[in-house]
Design an enzyme around this catalytic site. Structure first.
Site, PDB file in Angstrom:
ATOM      1  N   LYS A   1       0.859  -1.178   0.000  1.00 50.76           N
ATOM      2  CA  LYS A   1       0.000   0.000   0.000  1.00 50.76           C
ATOM      3  C   LYS A   1       0.894   1.227   0.000  1.00 50.76           C
ATOM      4  O   LYS A   1       1.692   1.428   0.917  1.00 50.76           O
ATOM      5  CB  LYS A   1      -0.919   0.015   1.212  1.00 50.76           C
ATOM      6  CG  LYS A   1      -1.811   1.257   1.232  1.00 50.76           C
ATOM      7  CD  LYS A   1      -2.387   1.537   2.604  1.00 50.76           C
ATOM      8  CE  LYS A   1      -2.947   2.943   2.644  1.00 50.76           C
ATOM      9  NZ  LYS A   1      -3.374   3.346   3.993  1.00 50.76           N
TER      10      LYS A   1
ATOM     11  N   ALA B   1      -9.440   5.695   4.846  1.00 53.74           N
ATOM     12  CA  ALA B   1      -9.350   6.857   5.728  1.00 53.74           C
ATOM     13  C   ALA B   1     -10.693   7.567   5.868  1.00 53.74           C
ATOM     14  O   ALA B   1     -11.395   7.798   4.879  1.00 53.74           O
ATOM     15  CB  ALA B   1      -8.300   7.861   5.259  1.00 53.74           C
ATOM     16  N   GLY B   2     -11.029   7.887   7.108  1.00 55.23           N
ATOM     17  CA  GLY B   2     -12.192   8.703   7.395  1.00 55.23           C
ATOM     18  C   GLY B   2     -13.384   7.984   7.974  1.00 55.23           C
ATOM     19  O   GLY B   2     -14.286   8.616   8.524  1.00 55.23           O
TER      20      GLY B   2
ATOM     21  N   THR C   1      -8.036   3.424  12.765  1.00 52.32           N
ATOM     22  CA  THR C   1      -8.430   4.210  13.929  1.00 52.32           C
ATOM     23  C   THR C   1      -9.877   3.964  14.333  1.00 52.32           C
ATOM     24  O   THR C   1     -10.198   3.968  15.528  1.00 52.32           O
ATOM     25  CB  THR C   1      -8.217   5.705  13.657  1.00 52.32           C
ATOM     26  OG1 THR C   1      -6.889   5.917  13.183  1.00 52.32           O
ATOM     27  CG2 THR C   1      -8.418   6.524  14.920  1.00 52.32           C
TER      28      THR C   1
END
Length: 271
Positions: free
Chosen positions: A113, A200-201, A223
Site C-alpha cells: 500500500k 481513511a475517514g 483508527t
C-alpha cells in the site's frame, strides 16, 4: 379452493474481493497500529474477519528488531495477507525505500500500500510524490495499492499507470468524519476497472455500510476500530456493516421518491 406457498431460499452469492488475481472473502481491510498491545491487535483482527492486514513498516516491528515483540506473532503471514504500507513517508524516495525494505523482510512480498503524505496536519496525499513513487515501484515489480484523494481524474490516472487498486480517502486519516463527498466516490467507482477501496475517514459501521452501498469494493480502516472504547466489539460491528452494505448494493435499493407510496396494493379493495 386450495392455496399453496412457495418458499424462496436465500443462497449466498460467490462475491469475492479480487486484488491482482487473488480472491478474498472479506471486503474489510484493517490496520495493525494504535492498539494498546499485541493481544488486543490479535483479538480485534480476528473479530473483524479481515484477511488483509496493513503494516506500517516505519513504525512496526516485523522482524527488523529481533529483540522486540513481533507483530507477525499475532497476525501470522500463513493466515493473513500482510500489506506493508508507507505510512509516515513524505517523499517518493522514502516510500520506495520503505517498500523495498518490506519486500526484503517478507521474503519477496510484492503487494504494497503506497501512501506519500503532503503534511503532518491534514495527512492528505502528496499527489506528485505519490505519482513518482508509484511509477518507480511498478517498474520494480511491485503490486501497488495507492492511497489518493477523492479526485476521479487522479484515480483514473493511477489505474491506467498500473496500480492494482485505488484507495481514495473518504475524509482525513483518523478523523472519523465518514464519507464527506459520496458523489466523487461514486464517480470513481463508476469509471474504475480495478478495485476501489475507501481508505481513511470511516468512523463507525454505518460509514462502512455507506461506502459499500456506493459500490466500493472494500474499506480499509484502523483508527475507527483501534480508537473505539471497545475495539474488539467495534471490529465485529464493522464486519457486519461491510457485509450489509455489500448485500444492499447487490440487491439494488428502491428508488427515492418525493412523496409517499402505499406499501400495500389498493387494487381489489371492496370499499
Amino acid at each position: 379452493m386450495s392455496s399453496s406457498t412457495q418458499s424462496i431460499d436465500f443462497e449466498p452469492i460467490h462475491d469475492p474481493l479480487v486484488i491482482d488475481g487473488v480472491e478474498y472473502r472479506s471486503r474489510l481491510l484493517v490496520g495493525s497500529g494504535k492498539y494498546k498491545d499485541l493481544e488486543e491487535t490479535r483479538a480485534a483482527t480476528e473479530a473483524s474477519g479481515a484477511e488483509i492486514i496493513t503494516v506500517a513498516i516505519r513504525r512496526t516491528n516485523i522482524g527488523q528488531n529481533p529483540d522486540e515483540p513481533n507483530l507477525l506473532d499475532v497476525v501470522p503471514p500463513k493466515r493473513y495477507t500482510i500489506l506493508p504500507n508507507t505510512a509516515g513517508c513524505y517523499t517518493a524516495e522514502e516510500a520506495v525505500r520503505t517498500c523495498r525494505l518490506a519486500r526484503e523482510l517478507l521474503d519477496g512480498h510484492e503487494l504494497v500500500k503506497l501512501e506519500v503524505l503532503g503534511d503532518q496536519q491534514t495527512l492528505f496525499p502528496h499527489i506528485t510524490e505519490t505519482l513518482k513513487a508509484a511509477e518507480t515501484l511498478i517498474k520494480d515489480g511491485f503490486k501497488v495499492m495507492v492511497y489518493t484523494n477523492d479526485d476521479p481524474i487522479m484515480a483514473k490516472v493511477f489505474e491506467e499507470m498500473g496500480c492494482v487498486a485505488v484507495m481514495p480517502l473518504a475524509a482525513p486519516i483518523g478523523s472519523g468524519l465518514g464519507i464527506r463527498n459520496p458523489y466523487n466516490i461514486l464517480t470513481i467507482v463508476e469509471n474504475a476497472k480495478v478495485p476501489i477501496i475507501v481508505d481513511a475517514g470511516v468512523g463507525t459501521a454505518s460509514d462502512a455500510a455507506i461506502a459499500m452501498e456506493l459500490g466500493c469494493d472494500g474499506v480499509l480502516m484502523n483508527t475507527a476500530i483501534a480508537g473505539a472504547k471497545n475495539p474488539v466489539l467495534m471490529a465485529s460491528a464493522m464486519k457486519k456493516g461491510i457485509e450489509a452494505g455489500r448485500e444492499a448494493f447487490l440487491a439494488g435499493r428502491m428508488p427515492k421518491r418525493r412523496f409517499a407510496s402505499a406499501s400495500s396494493p389498493i387494487e381489489g379493495l371492496f370499499f
